[in-house]
Write a protein that holds these residues in place. Structure first.
Motif, PDB file in Angstrom:
ATOM      1  N   LEU A 107       4.249   3.768   5.826  1.00  0.00           N
ATOM      2  CA  LEU A 107       5.164   4.763   5.107  1.00  0.00           C
ATOM      3  C   LEU A 107       5.012   4.594   3.438  1.00  0.00           C
ATOM      4  N   VAL A 108       3.730   4.509   3.093  1.00  0.00           N
ATOM      5  CA  VAL A 108       3.599   4.234   1.731  1.00  0.00           C
ATOM      6  C   VAL A 108       4.174   5.341   0.942  1.00  0.00           C
ATOM      7  N   LEU A 109       4.445   6.583   1.404  1.00  0.00           N
ATOM      8  CA  LEU A 109       4.805   7.621   0.475  1.00  0.00           C
ATOM      9  C   LEU A 109       6.611   7.790   0.391  1.00  0.00           C
ATOM     10  N   ILE A 110       6.954   6.791   1.162  1.00  0.00           N
ATOM     11  CA  ILE A 110       8.588   6.884   1.089  1.00  0.00           C
ATOM     12  C   ILE A 110       9.123   6.578  -0.273  1.00  0.00           C
ATOM     13  N   ASN A 111      10.136   7.005  -0.647  1.00  0.00           N
ATOM     14  CA  ASN A 111      10.812   6.925  -1.968  1.00  0.00           C
ATOM     15  C   ASN A 111      11.638   5.644  -2.025  1.00  0.00           C
ATOM     16  N   ASN A 115       8.511  -2.770   2.854  1.00  0.00           N
ATOM     17  CA  ASN A 115       8.336  -4.377   3.248  1.00  0.00           C
ATOM     18  C   ASN A 115       7.406  -4.545   4.372  1.00  0.00           C
ATOM     19  N   TYR A 116       6.183  -5.103   4.353  1.00  0.00           N
ATOM     20  CA  TYR A 116       5.185  -4.961   5.103  1.00  0.00           C
ATOM     21  C   TYR A 116       4.435  -6.483   5.072  1.00  0.00           C
ATOM     22  N   VAL A 120       5.963  -7.084  -0.404  1.00  0.00           N
ATOM     23  CA  VAL A 120       6.777  -6.103  -0.695  1.00  0.00           C
ATOM     24  C   VAL A 120       5.729  -5.100  -1.589  1.00  0.00           C
ATOM     25  N   GLY A 121       5.951  -3.685  -1.101  1.00  0.00           N
ATOM     26  CA  GLY A 121       4.927  -2.904  -1.820  1.00  0.00           C
ATOM     27  C   GLY A 121       5.794  -2.233  -2.892  1.00  0.00           C
ATOM     28  N   LYS A 122       5.950  -2.545  -4.221  1.00  0.00           N
ATOM     29  CA  LYS A 122       6.955  -1.990  -4.937  1.00  0.00           C
ATOM     30  C   LYS A 122       6.465  -0.579  -5.496  1.00  0.00           C
ATOM     31  N   THR A 152       2.707  -0.572  -5.887  1.00  0.00           N
ATOM     32  CA  THR A 152       1.764  -1.714  -5.954  1.00  0.00           C
ATOM     33  C   THR A 152       1.655  -2.291  -4.815  1.00  0.00           C
ATOM     34  N   MET A 153       0.330  -2.403  -4.429  1.00  0.00           N
ATOM     35  CA  MET A 153       0.025  -3.225  -2.873  1.00  0.00           C
ATOM     36  C   MET A 153      -0.998  -3.877  -3.257  1.00  0.00           C
ATOM     37  N   GLY A 154      -0.957  -5.219  -2.908  1.00  0.00           N
ATOM     38  CA  GLY A 154      -1.996  -6.076  -2.895  1.00  0.00           C
ATOM     39  C   GLY A 154      -2.632  -6.484  -4.321  1.00  0.00           C
ATOM     40  N   GLY A 155      -1.635  -6.378  -5.431  1.00  0.00           N
ATOM     41  CA  GLY A 155      -1.900  -6.456  -6.669  1.00  0.00           C
ATOM     42  C   GLY A 155      -2.599  -5.223  -7.249  1.00  0.00           C
TER      43      GLY A 155
END
Lengths: 285, 387
Positions: A107-111, A115-116, A120-122, A152-155
């Motif tokens: 769900l990377v496009l959610i507003n 948590n994955y 955390v993907g901020k 931001t995912m994986g830095g």
């Protein structure tokens, strides 16, 4: 007086029915075609099932459930937003992977932050919004929404430039965002585009980029049975979506089969439909 | 004194004639016609920057601009080698038919054709009426045969697949360019930090298939100037697949790494590098495909000079045929080889796009040649690279 009352009653009923029709979320199926381009590294990764080309897709939906069928590859996606479940499976290998215990990774496009995989993907930027512009698709008046979503995912920053055209008079079922990586849409999208930019990675990897455009070509409202959302019982579905090796094993198996079938990496000149193209400008002749 | 005055006037006249005669536009010769396109990769970040730069690049010299309106294409099934994609695209849009429609100036509303462009590019002075009347005559027939042989047969499509690379990655490079365009100092400084970049262009060359059979079929079954001739008008619309493009060849150019530090106008630099790379590819395609070679007129004979140079990839080892354009009694145009010349070593003009102003050869304005064989050359004779 009696006639006026009857006339008003009839008008009122028609109005209520019309409003109800507008408020009832879509149930049925849509057929859409996607145009997909990927950067070289994303195509060549060992477990990449992506390929440059066009996919014919069918999406069956009802309220909280969906079943997306990629008719070009034989890949399926069954989702249930009420139970937060999402299962990806492949006809040719009879294997699949269940993302239910790691649903937010999809769900990377959610507003909001996601948590994955124990992290955390901020959400860094979110400007996707209605643009107050209208156009017509398939006889439906549509509203344009677009904007940028950065997470931001994986830095690393993952940037998505997203554009949708949604039918003003067809509410989308609750589950639709599961087919759009979490993008929250109120009405049924008839066109959606996203451009992914994963930046530049060193050590010979290069650019990470995707262009994905989907165009709905058919809208078929109909009653949908619950048995259209059943995962085949004889498929080997792993629940280890948080395990990198399980993910790689599943997708590598799919990739291998797609290559064997000539779908990924096959000779495009053998396709009877010819190359799919887009042009800019207008032909003078 | 009176005689001196006359002599001075006469000298001035001769000088001005000589100066005037040095322009290429003074000489009639048939050129190949070209439609140029580029491939846009929709997944690439800042692909619009690449398209914008490409559109600023100048059209190659000594070709007729056979622009068809659409100059940018993207392929879903994009691959390293785009030849098959381009062929499929040409088939699907009936590109060959569009090329022919442009040659004969097809009117979109009426479906009628005319010969105006043929006349213009073939330097024919006959009126339309005269052409119609003369079509059955020997000279009129020659006109049409020549049109086919010299003009329509030499109609080309070049499609350029353009990529940028730098040590920091294409994304970073183009992001900085995009920022610098709008005047961002931060973006410009970032550009300087990148160091250097390269442009890699693969150019694909296709040719319109046109021979006597195709020509006769066209004139018999499709060409009409009468808007009521619905049979021919509809036949042309229906039979788009009749006219095809064939693959001739491709070439690849990787520009030298270009330093960015201190560049005040990155847009100009990007356009310069892109234009030069495309020119290099056009020149390479001419080296390997003789029919695609341009002709350029001799503008003087003492010394032998022509307005060609490094842009045409001329080196001291290049050899050029000298051709004399002839029209026979039947009205046919042909080119007769009358000699061979080669460039003088230090007199090769740097006519590339935005040459280095400090380079002496940039200001030459011509390349000077010496005779290898032949004699009695005169201005207006044509040079063509020798095989």
């Amino acid at each position: 007086m009696k006639k006026i009352c009857i006339a008003l009653t009839i008008m009122f009923c028609a109005l209520v029915q019309n409003i109800s029709a507008q408020e009832t979320p879509f149930e049925g199926e849509i057929v859409y075609e996607t145009y997909e381009n990927y950067s070289d590294y994303l195509l060549k990764m060992a477990n990449s099932i992506w390929f440059n080309g066009v996919h014919k897709m069918r999406m069956i939906m009802k309220d909280t459930k969906m079943h997306v069928i990629d008719e070009t590859t034989g890949v399926h996606l069954i989702g249930d937003i009420a139970n937060k479940s999402l299962v990806h499976f492949f006809e040719a290998t009879k294997t699949g992977i269940d993302f239910s215990n790691n649903i937010e990774s999809q769900l990377v496009l959610i507003n909001r932050d996601i948590n994955y995989s124990h992290t955390v993907g901020k959400l860094k930027e979110y400007t996707y919004a209605d643009q107050n512009k209208k156009s017509e698709l398939l006889g439906q008046q549509c509203s344009l929404s677009e904007g940028r979503i950065v997470r931001t995912m994986g830095g690393m920053d993952q940037t998505y430039d997203v554009k949708t055209l949604t039918a003003d008079n067809i509410p989308a079922p609750q589950v639709f965002p599961y087919n759009l990586q979490g993008l929250e849409v109120k009405n049924l999208p008839l066109k959606w585009i996203y451009k992914y930019d994963g930046g530049h990675v060193g050590f010979g990897v290069g650019e990470l980029s995707i262009y994905y455009e989907a165009d709905v070509i058919e809208i078929n409202p109909r009653a949908v049975n619950d048995d259209e959302f059943v995962i085949p019982a004889d498929y080997n579905i792993t629940k280890k979506s948080m395990n990198a090796f399980s993910l790689m094993k599943y997708y590598s198996g799919v990739k291998k089969q797609l290559v064997k079938m000539g779908i990924k990496g096959g000779d495009n000149s053998q396709k009877t439909s010819g190359v799919h193209y887009k042009t800019e400008g207008e032909w003078g002749f | 004194m009176g005689l001196l005055k006359h002599f001075a006037l006469l000298s001035a006249l001769c000088f001005s004639v000589a100066v005037a005669a040095q322009s290429e536009d003074d000489y009639d010769y048939e050129r190949s016609s070209l439609h140029m396109m580029m491939i846009k990769h929709l997944n690439q970040k800042y692909e619009d920057v690449i398209v914008d730069v490409y559109k600023q690049s100048r059209f190659p010299e000594r070709f007729n601009n056979h622009d068809l309106g659409v100059n940018v294409v993207s392929f879903a099934e994009s691959e390293g080698d785009q030849t098959k994609n381009i062929l499929s695209f040409c088939e699907q849009v009936n590109l060959g038919q569009k090329m022919v429609a442009k040659w004969f100036d097809r009117n979109r509303e009426t479906g009628c054709f005319d010969m105006e462009l043929i006349k213009q590019r073939g330097f024919y002075n006959a009126s339309q009426k005269e052409i119609n009347i003369a079509r059955q005559s020997l000279r009129g027939k020659a006109l049409l045969e020549d049109a086919g042989e010299q003009l329509i047969k030499n109609t080309y499509l070049v499609i350029n697949d353009i990529r940028y690379t730098s040590r920091a990655g294409a994304f970073s490079l183009l992001q900085a360019f995009a920022g610098a365009y709008v005047g961002s100092t931060k973006a410009l400084n970032h550009l300087y930090d990148i160091g250097g970049f390269r442009v890699e262009i693969t150019s694909y060359l296709f040719r319109l298939k046109w021979d006597d059979d195709i020509a006769y079929s066209f004139y018999d079954n499709y060409y009409t100037e009468n808007a009521q001739d619905l049979e021919k008008i509809n036949a042309f619309k229906r039979d788009g697949a009749q006219w095809q493009m064939e693959f001739v060849g491709k070439t690849f150019c990787k520009s030298q790494e270009t330093a960015l530090s201190g560049v005040k106008d990155p847009n100009k630099l990007l356009v310069k590098v892109c234009t030069r790379a495309i020119d290099q590819n056009i020149a390479n395609l001419q080296h390997t495909h003789p029919d695609f070679r341009i002709k350029a007129p001799l503008v003087s004979t003492d010394p032998l000079r022509a307005h060609v140079g490094l842009k045409e990839d001329i080196t001291p080892e290049s050899k050029f045929e000298v051709l004399e354009r002839q029209i026979d009694d039947n009205g046919h145009v042909s080119y007769l080889r009358v000699g061979v010349i080669s460039p003088k070593k230090n007199l090769i003009w740097d006519n590339r796009y935005m040459p280095d102003e400090n380079d002496r050869n940039a200001g030459l304005g011509y390349t000077e040649f010496e005779v290898v064989s032949g004699k009695d050359f005169y201005p207006g004779m044509l040079l063509r690279e020798k095989e």
